[in-house]
Design a protein around this motif. Sequence first.
Motif, PDB file in Angstrom:
ATOM      1  N   HIS A  81     -45.770 113.375  17.493  1.00  0.00           N
ATOM      2  CA  HIS A  81     -45.709 114.164  16.514  1.00  0.00           C
ATOM      3  C   HIS A  81     -47.257 115.146  16.757  1.00  0.00           C
ATOM      4  O   HIS A  81     -48.091 114.027  16.954  1.00  0.00           O
ATOM      5  CB  HIS A  81     -45.415 114.005  14.804  1.00  0.00           C
ATOM      6  N   ASP A  92     -53.464 109.930  15.856  1.00  0.00           N
ATOM      7  CA  ASP A  92     -51.671 109.564  14.907  1.00  0.00           C
ATOM      8  C   ASP A  92     -51.394 110.679  15.131  1.00  0.00           C
ATOM      9  O   ASP A  92     -51.069 111.517  15.454  1.00  0.00           O
ATOM     10  CB  ASP A  92     -52.159 109.935  13.262  1.00  0.00           C
ATOM     11  N   GLY A  93     -50.104 110.923  16.804  1.00  0.00           N
ATOM     12  CA  GLY A  93     -48.970 111.945  16.684  1.00  0.00           C
ATOM     13  C   GLY A  93     -49.541 112.173  18.026  1.00  0.00           C
ATOM     14  O   GLY A  93     -48.627 112.013  19.325  1.00  0.00           O
ATOM     15  N   GLU A 126     -43.428 114.359  11.151  1.00  0.00           N
ATOM     16  CA  GLU A 126     -42.976 112.561  11.159  1.00  0.00           C
ATOM     17  C   GLU A 126     -43.736 112.216   9.814  1.00  0.00           C
ATOM     18  O   GLU A 126     -43.706 111.589   9.359  1.00  0.00           O
ATOM     19  CB  GLU A 126     -43.444 112.277  12.492  1.00  0.00           C
ATOM     20  N   GLU A 127     -44.400 113.373   9.010  1.00  0.00           N
ATOM     21  CA  GLU A 127     -45.500 112.461   8.224  1.00  0.00           C
ATOM     22  C   GLU A 127     -45.150 112.443   6.963  1.00  0.00           C
ATOM     23  O   GLU A 127     -45.272 111.216   5.773  1.00  0.00           O
ATOM     24  CB  GLU A 127     -47.356 112.737   8.695  1.00  0.00           C
ATOM     25  N   HIS A 185     -48.243 105.764  20.703  1.00  0.00           N
ATOM     26  CA  HIS A 185     -49.016 105.455  19.515  1.00  0.00           C
ATOM     27  C   HIS A 185     -50.445 104.677  19.575  1.00  0.00           C
ATOM     28  O   HIS A 185     -50.244 103.215  19.695  1.00  0.00           O
ATOM     29  CB  HIS A 185     -48.073 105.535  18.727  1.00  0.00           C
ATOM     30  N   GLN A 188     -52.481 102.178  14.072  1.00  0.00           N
ATOM     31  CA  GLN A 188     -52.370 102.190  12.783  1.00  0.00           C
ATOM     32  C   GLN A 188     -53.194 101.011  12.411  1.00  0.00           C
ATOM     33  O   GLN A 188     -52.710 100.509  11.302  1.00  0.00           O
ATOM     34  CB  GLN A 188     -51.398 102.803  12.104  1.00  0.00           C
ATOM     35  N   HIS A 353     -41.708 104.931  12.272  1.00  0.00           N
ATOM     36  CA  HIS A 353     -42.090 105.871  13.893  1.00  0.00           C
ATOM     37  C   HIS A 353     -40.913 106.632  14.347  1.00  0.00           C
ATOM     38  O   HIS A 353     -40.000 106.267  13.782  1.00  0.00           O
ATOM     39  CB  HIS A 353     -42.621 105.431  14.526  1.00  0.00           C
TER      40      HIS A 353
HETATM   41 ZN   LIG Z   1     -47.647 108.933  13.716  1.00  0.00          ZN
END
Ligand SMILES: [Zn+2]
Length: 406
Positions: A81, A92-93, A126-127, A185, A188, A353
Amino acid sequence: MKQLVDGDRLWSSLMEMGQVGREGDGVNRLALNDANKQGRELFTGWLRDEGLEVRVDRIGNIFGVREGADQGEPPVVVGSHLDTVSEAGVFDGALGVLSGLEIVRLLNQEDVETRRGVAVAAFTNEEGARFQPDMMGSMVFTGQLDVETAWAASDDDGVTVKDELQRIGYLGKDEFNAGHYLELHVEQGPVLHSEGLEVGVVEGVQGMAWWDGEYKGEANHAGTTPLHLRRDALLAAADLCCRLREKAEELGHGSVVTMGRLHPKPDIRNVVPGGAFFTVDFRQYERALYEVGQKQVVKLIEETSERHGLERHLVQTVDAKPVRFDRGMVELVERKTKELGLSYKVMHSGAGHDAQFMSHVCPTAMIFVPSIGGRSHCPEERTLKADCVNGANVLLRCVLELSSGV
Ligand SMILES: [Zn+2]
């Protein structure tokens, strides 16, 4: 062909995308805002530069398609994303999306014809930071959420998803089919970095259950009400918070439980709180333990209100079962990681995800690379260039095997 990505080219695209929506140290490309539009334009421009056909579906998911020799086979899809939380990091993404782009650039540069097509996907929202639910684009794509409901979701200012899709020019109507799905990804979380490993072979996503609860007792004078005559809702919620932690430790096997919100009522310093609103978030990867854990959480919430002589109100708002990815796909990722001589562990994802929804419609797996210090959803989010490139190389090799049909 050369079976390694161009690490400098991947890194420079990542850094360029990381400037889109930059506010101070962080990035703000909240779903469907102006910066998210700008990020989409940059990405689709890159796709078109590579001669790809760009398709946009009704929820604004973007698919860049590089046709294969066999047009009857749905493509191998690589994606993630481009939306972010506010004050986000760069990786992230964007890492998953731009690694897909890098693979397509390499295939073009080396003039490789694949049997199956290869597509690069960027899923909408996505978030879930601006519109709920999160993972909206992949939910709609996989039929887990109907598009009308998604369109009607509105942000804090009452602006709807459909209005914003229209405004930024991404209310599409194209169709798309996926044959396989792979998502690279950043982890995290702290596991890979703390164990000094280069790659996470992701075999699934843990289950997540959410509740909204409220304890109701009696608000009263903090000076004149003796302790034994109180019905203190905050005290009960605090008691619950501690007991939940003990219960999760007892259940073990990676169980985690969090009381993330707690609002006493009336929230005045010299009044015994007559009410307390709270949330509980419980996660577990093993299916059986996930079900057992949920029952125990509910039982504990009930027992605690009874022990304190309170009334309660409880609603479960999320029950996302644990997801296990396709065995063959996970083994493929593991084999390619080994082939590259990278250190790794097989693990599951603690966060949600798009891949968890894609796994409902096609064979799916994920690849993780280390997040320094486990930091994410903040400007301090970092992943080393070498780790990004390692992940993209694993991804490339998986795509080559799947798309050529070897
Ligand atoms: Zn993500």
